[in-house]
Design an enzyme around this catalytic site. Structure first.
Site, PDB file in Angstrom:
ATOM      1  N   GLY A   1      81.940  46.130  68.693  1.00 27.84           N
ATOM      2  CA  GLY A   1      81.576  47.712  68.912  1.00 27.84           C
ATOM      3  C   GLY A   1      82.574  48.343  68.174  1.00 27.84           C
ATOM      4  O   GLY A   1      82.526  48.156  66.963  1.00 27.84           O
ATOM      5  N   ILE A   2      83.081  49.447  68.773  1.00 26.09           N
ATOM      6  CA  ILE A   2      83.592  50.492  68.112  1.00 26.09           C
ATOM      7  C   ILE A   2      84.903  51.012  68.573  1.00 26.09           C
ATOM      8  O   ILE A   2      85.291  50.621  69.961  1.00 26.09           O
ATOM      9  CB  ILE A   2      82.731  51.841  68.023  1.00 26.09           C
ATOM     10  N   GLY A   3      85.995  51.023  67.803  1.00 29.61           N
ATOM     11  CA  GLY A   3      87.287  51.351  68.293  1.00 29.61           C
ATOM     12  C   GLY A   3      88.237  50.312  67.765  1.00 29.61           C
ATOM     13  O   GLY A   3      87.890  49.600  66.712  1.00 29.61           O
TER      14      GLY A   3
ATOM     15  N   ILE B   1      90.119  47.732  68.734  1.00 27.54           N
ATOM     16  CA  ILE B   1      90.080  46.270  69.105  1.00 27.54           C
ATOM     17  C   ILE B   1      88.901  45.828  67.993  1.00 27.54           C
ATOM     18  O   ILE B   1      89.442  44.782  67.418  1.00 27.54           O
ATOM     19  CB  ILE B   1      90.094  46.087  70.368  1.00 27.54           C
TER      20      ILE B   1
ATOM     21  N   GLU C   1      74.799  45.556  68.926  1.00 27.38           N
ATOM     22  CA  GLU C   1      74.081  46.911  69.247  1.00 27.38           C
ATOM     23  C   GLU C   1      74.651  47.955  68.445  1.00 27.38           C
ATOM     24  O   GLU C   1      73.874  48.978  68.022  1.00 27.38           O
ATOM     25  CB  GLU C   1      74.352  47.250  70.510  1.00 27.38           C
TER      26      GLU C   1
ATOM     27  N   GLY D   1      76.472  47.858  76.458  1.00 29.38           N
ATOM     28  CA  GLY D   1      75.881  46.444  76.174  1.00 29.38           C
ATOM     29  C   GLY D   1      76.721  45.129  76.466  1.00 29.38           C
ATOM     30  O   GLY D   1      76.547  43.992  75.998  1.00 29.38           O
TER      31      GLY D   1
END
Length: 616
Positions: free
Chosen positions: A218-220, A222, A241, A339
């Site tokens: 994802g985004i961020g 981590i 996604e 997601g």
């Protein structure tokens, strides 16, 4: 401004943002393009010049631009429903001026197509049309694909700075009623700097990722940390996604190439892209980047077609049973389901797949544990305890799949911050999750001592420190020993190995006492085949050492491997040597010690050798 060819060809569709906004009917549902593809000029014009609008619903995923339609005082004109709550609409949702729809991202396209969530108007941003009259949706296909297929009215900003992306991103300009020329940079996302906690989480995630795996990130911080820790891997693929700059960096290094993917090999499959201008430049006309709608990227049955699918998702809190809260914070809606569940379930059904939930162990500068005894009132369970496999913090990895509540609680306490473990253990005892005399780890688990090793026969094994949650693994090891091996290890016949004995064995401080296990993996299931433990005598700084190896693995190098690693660990901690009492009949143990290459002194006492081993 001099007319460009596309402006000449489609001049009858060209208008201003204000002119396009006047075409929107009242009382209709409007979808706004996602992420960095939000048509900001159209949105502004809709609010500033759409005075005729009343009773209009607005829906969208996360958007990077402003959200003027949720301002106080506009409630009669616009009511927003968030499929995913971003910072620009969070206060409006919390204050009741906007709504939140909890929904799996994979389901939204079907909701739109079936008109259960009817889309009347789509406001989008696209690239200029090509010679065939097709524009590209650029950096966001996601749910926009379904919206433009279903909408009666499509209004589009045409931006030469929108990347032209490949895949299911093309739309014939004949479907668009009004074109609004703009020339503006896309909103960018600057990656936050990583700290040591982020990097530790990234390293633990990377330890779960095999070469040749396919990733969802994802985004961020981590996800960024996980990607940064994968620089030494090879032949990774992407089915996700969304992705950001970290994926681009690994692709440019050749780490991500998609060669081993079992679905769309060679393609980086995603539904939207969000990051730097360099990322947008890289995806432009890049045939390796395959933009697909959310109904494809997030379909668990599609995800599962990728072998070794590794899903990496974040959480706000995890309780001791494994329930994951990811869309609520302090009883308020914070983000959305997104997601997470799609990819957790899809990767779980992938051959060799691993669903991973990752989070920092604390919040509020360490004052609050994010591993919790029970979720707070109002917290939403995004991922159920039955779906969770791996949970990762900076303190390690908890494997929960196929584990009972007691085993889960111990594994999660083991990766909680040390400052909060005692309180979590007390809460677990109060809930009858664990034994009444259960203890927790006395100090930080030394993950850095874990090693993957090769036995002489070619079998790969993991040598790692013993941990508090290994009690059941040791019970299995001991009860599988033959009577002879049990007698040699304990110097007496032991018909039982009660909880109290096992608890004492797994209770370590990793300085004055240390245990190492050798584990083999069978279909991702770890099985302990050997154990060594030492306990230091403070007066001499020498340690009493003992070994046990399952019968069928004796004579295959397991004991020799344990001796070497135990000596390395002990010497690094300033221990002067080992001593052991070994039965005369225990020739395998004698052989291990003498084969170590270290000087051994032996004295025979009452049918047993007292052995002393000094480190040079």
């Amino acid at each position: 401004m001099e007319l460009t060819p596309w402006l000449q060809r489609f001049s009858h569709k060209v208008t201003t943002p204000e002119g396009a906004a006047r075409a929107i009917p009242r009382g209709r549902r409007i979808l706004i393009g996602s992420g960095a593809a939000e048509p900001a000029r159209l949105v502004e014009a809709m609010v500033e010049h759409g005075h005729h609008l009343e009773g209009n619903d607005i829906v969208h995923l996360l958007t990077l631009g402003p959200a003027p339609y949720v301002k106080a005082g506009l409630e009669c004109r616009f009511r927003h429903t968030a499929f995913f709550i971003g910072p620009n609409v969070r206060d409006a949702v919390a204050e009741g001026r906007a709504d939140f729809m909890p929904v799996f991202l994979s389901d939204i396209p079907e909701l739109i197509r079936s008109r259960r969530v009817r889309i009347d108007v789509a406001l989008i941003q696209v690239s200029p049309p090509d010679a065939h009259g097709y524009v590209s949706l650029g950096v966001s296909v996601d749910i926009v694909r379904a919206a433009i297929d279903a909408a009666d009215l499509i209004l589009a900003e045409v931006n030469p700075r929108m990347p032209r992306t490949h895949g299911d991103s093309f739309l014939n300009i004949g479907r668009i009623q009004h074109l609004v020329p703009v020339d503006a940079p896309l909103p960018t996302r600057t990656a936050e700097p990583l700290d040591e906690v982020d990097r530790a989480i990234g390293r633990h995630i990377a330890s779960l990722v095999p070469n040749g795996a396919t990733l969802q990130t994802g985004i961020g911080r981590i996800p960024d940390a996980a990607l940064a820790a994968l620089e030494e891997h090879h032949d990774l693929g992407v089915h996700t996604e969304m992705f950001s700059d970290g994926v681009m960096c690994l692709a440019l290094r050749g780490v991500i190439n998609g060669r081993k993917k079992t679905l769309l090999p060679g393609k980086l499959v995603t539904s939207f892209v969000m990051g730097s201008q360099a990322l947008y430049d890289w995806v432009h006309d890049n045939p390796a980047v395959e933009m697909r709608p959310s109904g494809f990227t997030n379909d668990p049955f599609v995800i599962a077609q990728n072998d070794m699918m590794i899903a990496i998702n974040a959480a706000l809190a995890v309780d001791l049973t494994g329930q994951v809260a990811a869309d609520t914070l302090m009883g308020r809606f914070f983000s959305g389901i997104g997601g997470q569940v799609d990819f957790i379930r899809g990767s779980a059904r992938s051959r060799g797949g691993k669903p991973i939930i990752a989070l920092r162990s604390t919040a509020k500068e360490g004052q609050v544990s994010r591993i919790v005894a029970g979720l707070e009132q109002g917290a939403g369970v995004v991922t159920s305890r039955g779906d969770v496999h791996y949970v990762v913090t900076e303190h390690g990895v908890a494997d929960l799949w196929g584990k009972n509540i007691r085993q889960r609680a111990l594994a999660l306490i083991d990766i909680a911050h040390p400052d909060h473990r005692a309180d979590l253990l007390a809460a677990a005892k109060q809930r009858r999750y664990v034994f009444g005399d259960q203890t927790c780890a006395r100090s930080a688990y030394p993950w850095e001592e874990a090693r993957r090793e090769m036995l002489p026969g070619g079998q790969e094994v993991l040598v790692r420190p013993l941990r508090i949650s290994d009690e059941d693994a040791l019970k299995d090891l001991f009860y599988r020993l033959s009577d002879e091996s049990t007698y040699q290890r304990f110097m007496k016949f032991k018909p039982s190995h009660p909880h109290e004995e096992l608890l004492q064995l797994v209770s370590l401080d990793y300085e004055q006492n240390m245990g190492l296990v050798v584990a083999r993996s069978d279909n991702g299931c770890e099985e302990v085949i050997g154990l060594a433990r030492y306990d230091v005598a403070p007066a001499t700084r020498r340690a009493d050492i003992a070994f046990v190896v399952r019968d069928e693995w004796q004579g295959r190098g397991v004991g020799t491997l344990l001796m070497r690693r135990m000596a390395e660990v002990a010497r690094a901690r300033g221990i002067m040597g080992f001593f052991a009492d070994v039965l005369v009949s225990n020739k395998p143990m004698m052989a291990i010690l003498y084969k170590s290459g270290l000087p051994v002194k032996a004295n025979l006492r009452d049918g047993a050798y007292h052995l002393e081993i000094d480190f040079p």
